[in-house]
Design a protein around this motif. Sequence first.
Motif, PDB file in Angstrom:
ATOM      1  N   LEU A 235       0.694  -1.327   0.001  1.00  0.00           N
ATOM      2  CA  LEU A 235       0.135  -0.044  -0.010  1.00  0.00           C
ATOM      3  C   LEU A 235       0.788   1.184   0.139  1.00  0.00           C
ATOM      4  CD1 LEU A 235      -2.797  -1.067   2.532  1.00  0.00           C
ATOM      5  CD2 LEU A 235      -2.765  -1.303   0.123  1.00  0.00           C
ATOM      6  N   ARG A 236       1.903   1.313   0.829  1.00  0.00           N
ATOM      7  CA  ARG A 236       2.912   2.401   0.866  1.00  0.00           C
ATOM      8  C   ARG A 236       3.580   2.481  -0.385  1.00  0.00           C
ATOM      9  NH1 ARG A 236       6.556   2.571   4.908  1.00  0.00           N
ATOM     10  NH2 ARG A 236       7.001   0.462   4.662  1.00  0.00           N
ATOM     11  N   THR A 237       3.972   1.460  -1.148  1.00  0.00           N
ATOM     12  CA  THR A 237       4.824   1.770  -2.338  1.00  0.00           C
ATOM     13  C   THR A 237       3.730   2.178  -3.273  1.00  0.00           C
ATOM     14  OG1 THR A 237       6.074  -0.208  -1.620  1.00  0.00           O
ATOM     15  CG2 THR A 237       6.340   0.475  -3.905  1.00  0.00           C
ATOM     16  N   ARG A 238       2.637   1.676  -3.487  1.00  0.00           N
ATOM     17  CA  ARG A 238       1.745   2.052  -4.324  1.00  0.00           C
ATOM     18  C   ARG A 238       1.489   3.394  -4.409  1.00  0.00           C
ATOM     19  NH1 ARG A 238      -3.945  -1.039  -3.576  1.00  0.00           N
ATOM     20  NH2 ARG A 238      -2.537  -3.005  -3.509  1.00  0.00           N
ATOM     21  N   LEU A 239       1.328   3.914  -3.181  1.00  0.00           N
ATOM     22  CA  LEU A 239       1.044   5.309  -3.047  1.00  0.00           C
ATOM     23  C   LEU A 239       2.351   6.255  -3.608  1.00  0.00           C
ATOM     24  CD1 LEU A 239      -0.603   8.051  -2.297  1.00  0.00           C
ATOM     25  CD2 LEU A 239       0.083   7.659   0.057  1.00  0.00           C
ATOM     26  N   ASP A 241       4.581   5.460  -5.609  1.00  0.00           N
ATOM     27  CA  ASP A 241       4.672   5.062  -7.260  1.00  0.00           C
ATOM     28  C   ASP A 241       3.837   6.207  -7.970  1.00  0.00           C
ATOM     29  OD1 ASP A 241       6.709   3.562  -6.701  1.00  0.00           O
ATOM     30  OD2 ASP A 241       5.438   1.816  -7.470  1.00  0.00           O
ATOM     31  N   ARG A 242       2.507   6.319  -7.194  1.00  0.00           N
ATOM     32  CA  ARG A 242       1.418   7.258  -7.853  1.00  0.00           C
ATOM     33  C   ARG A 242       1.956   8.535  -7.859  1.00  0.00           C
ATOM     34  NH1 ARG A 242      -3.379   7.448  -4.988  1.00  0.00           N
ATOM     35  NH2 ARG A 242      -2.945   9.825  -4.808  1.00  0.00           N
ATOM     36  N   ARG A 243       2.304   8.926  -6.636  1.00  0.00           N
ATOM     37  CA  ARG A 243       2.735  10.337  -6.386  1.00  0.00           C
ATOM     38  C   ARG A 243       3.890  10.760  -7.584  1.00  0.00           C
ATOM     39  NH1 ARG A 243       2.613  11.102  -0.035  1.00  0.00           N
ATOM     40  NH2 ARG A 243       0.239  11.594   0.371  1.00  0.00           N
ATOM     41  N   GLU A 249       4.017  13.615 -14.328  1.00  0.00           N
ATOM     42  CA  GLU A 249       2.966  14.051 -15.478  1.00  0.00           C
ATOM     43  C   GLU A 249       2.743  15.418 -15.379  1.00  0.00           C
ATOM     44  OE1 GLU A 249       0.608   9.646 -15.934  1.00  0.00           O
ATOM     45  OE2 GLU A 249      -0.185  11.239 -14.917  1.00  0.00           O
ATOM     46  N   ALA A 250       2.718  15.977 -14.214  1.00  0.00           N
ATOM     47  CA  ALA A 250       2.374  17.469 -13.869  1.00  0.00           C
ATOM     48  C   ALA A 250       3.726  18.322 -14.472  1.00  0.00           C
ATOM     49  CB  ALA A 250       1.948  17.696 -12.437  1.00  0.00           C
ATOM     50  N   GLY A 251       4.741  17.612 -14.721  1.00  0.00           N
ATOM     51  CA  GLY A 251       6.022  18.287 -14.756  1.00  0.00           C
ATOM     52  C   GLY A 251       6.652  18.813 -13.815  1.00  0.00           C
ATOM     53  N   ASP A 257       9.589  15.187  -0.431  1.00  0.00           N
ATOM     54  CA  ASP A 257       9.387  13.874  -0.254  1.00  0.00           C
ATOM     55  C   ASP A 257       9.443  12.903  -1.256  1.00  0.00           C
ATOM     56  OD1 ASP A 257       6.983  14.416  -1.498  1.00  0.00           O
ATOM     57  OD2 ASP A 257       5.721  13.888   0.141  1.00  0.00           O
ATOM     58  N   ASP A 258       9.890  13.221  -2.472  1.00  0.00           N
ATOM     59  CA  ASP A 258       9.796  12.352  -3.535  1.00  0.00           C
ATOM     60  C   ASP A 258      10.468  11.113  -3.472  1.00  0.00           C
ATOM     61  OD1 ASP A 258       8.750  12.634  -5.981  1.00  0.00           O
ATOM     62  OD2 ASP A 258      10.523  13.152  -7.076  1.00  0.00           O
TER      63      ASP A 258
END
Length: 297
Positions: A235-239, A241-243, A249-251, A257-258
């Motif tokens: 769950l933590r990794t999924r979030l 990666d999504r962030r 995508e937002a450039g 916290d990347d």
Amino acid sequence: MSHEPAPTTDDSAEEAVSCRALDYSFGDTKAVDSLDLSVRTGEIFGLLGPNGAGKTTAIRCITTLLPVPTDRVKVFGHDAAKEQMAVRRLLGYVPQQLSADAAMTGRENVTLFARVFDVPRRERAARVAQALDVVDLTAAADRMAKTYSGGMIRRLELAQALVSAPRLLMLDEPTIGLDPIARSSVWEHINAVRQATGMTVLVTTHYMDEAEQYCDRVGLMHRGRIHALGTSDELRTRLRDRRRTEAREAGTSARDDDGATPTLEDVFRDVAGQGLDEEGGDYSDVRSARRTASRLG
Ligand SMILES: Nc1ncnc2c1ncn2[C@@H]1O[C@H](COP(=O)(O)OP(=O)(O)OP(=O)(O)O)[C@@H](O)[C@H]1O
């Protein structure tokens, strides 16, 4: 609000508990809302959520204490609507409310449960002694429960649930109201029992740190539904990666916290959206319904 993919279930592993589209309402309050849940045999599964999320109601449906329609809840394949007694025989349940009698000794309390659960008379004394031993209460077994600390009472209740050798142990907020040392002691005993017996454990908690440390998988529950399900790492990794993807995508440039993997708390906040704040209930803001120690004092 939530960006998590719908929770998935894995039917390939033998299911100890399965809930399918389970609803339960108290009048106009929908406590459990189309809940899908699969607990695998032998795992420690943590149902996490803030006060009022519906955890206790879900647990009580699984234990057959609340009535459910057919084909909604199964315990080791037995339908909770049609085969109530078969389901009850397979499980041990430690509710949030106190289930030990202050005016009896530890041994008497466990013996009472052994009788209720039909442990054969000739095995009873040995099984009671064994259950007390597993939770390290042998030395205190003949003291009145009212002299026990909160952690000892919780362990006594664990012994009560274990004396019938259930295949599924269900614990509702087992560590609420305990100090950190007692909390880890309770968990260590749960873990030891699971390791020794292969028992499946379904536990509700709002302590994210405990869930991360002790549960094989967790389901994050909010407003009657599971919003995310998996191992805490998944769950933590999924979030994370999504962030990262969203940032790319937002450039936008790399965020502070990347590189960091979010905590389970971050995951919860992500799936629950603003709901937690609106309800004034951080998941760690506990009503502390239990307060075990003070009640027995
Ligand atoms: N007996 C009841 N009568 C009416 N409403 C109830 C009853 N039991 C629970 N509810 C409501 O159902 C919802 C879910 O409650 P539930 O106790 O299942 O949540 P929970 O996640 O276990 O929280 P807690 O840890 O505070 O018990 C809440 O809105 C609660 O107020």
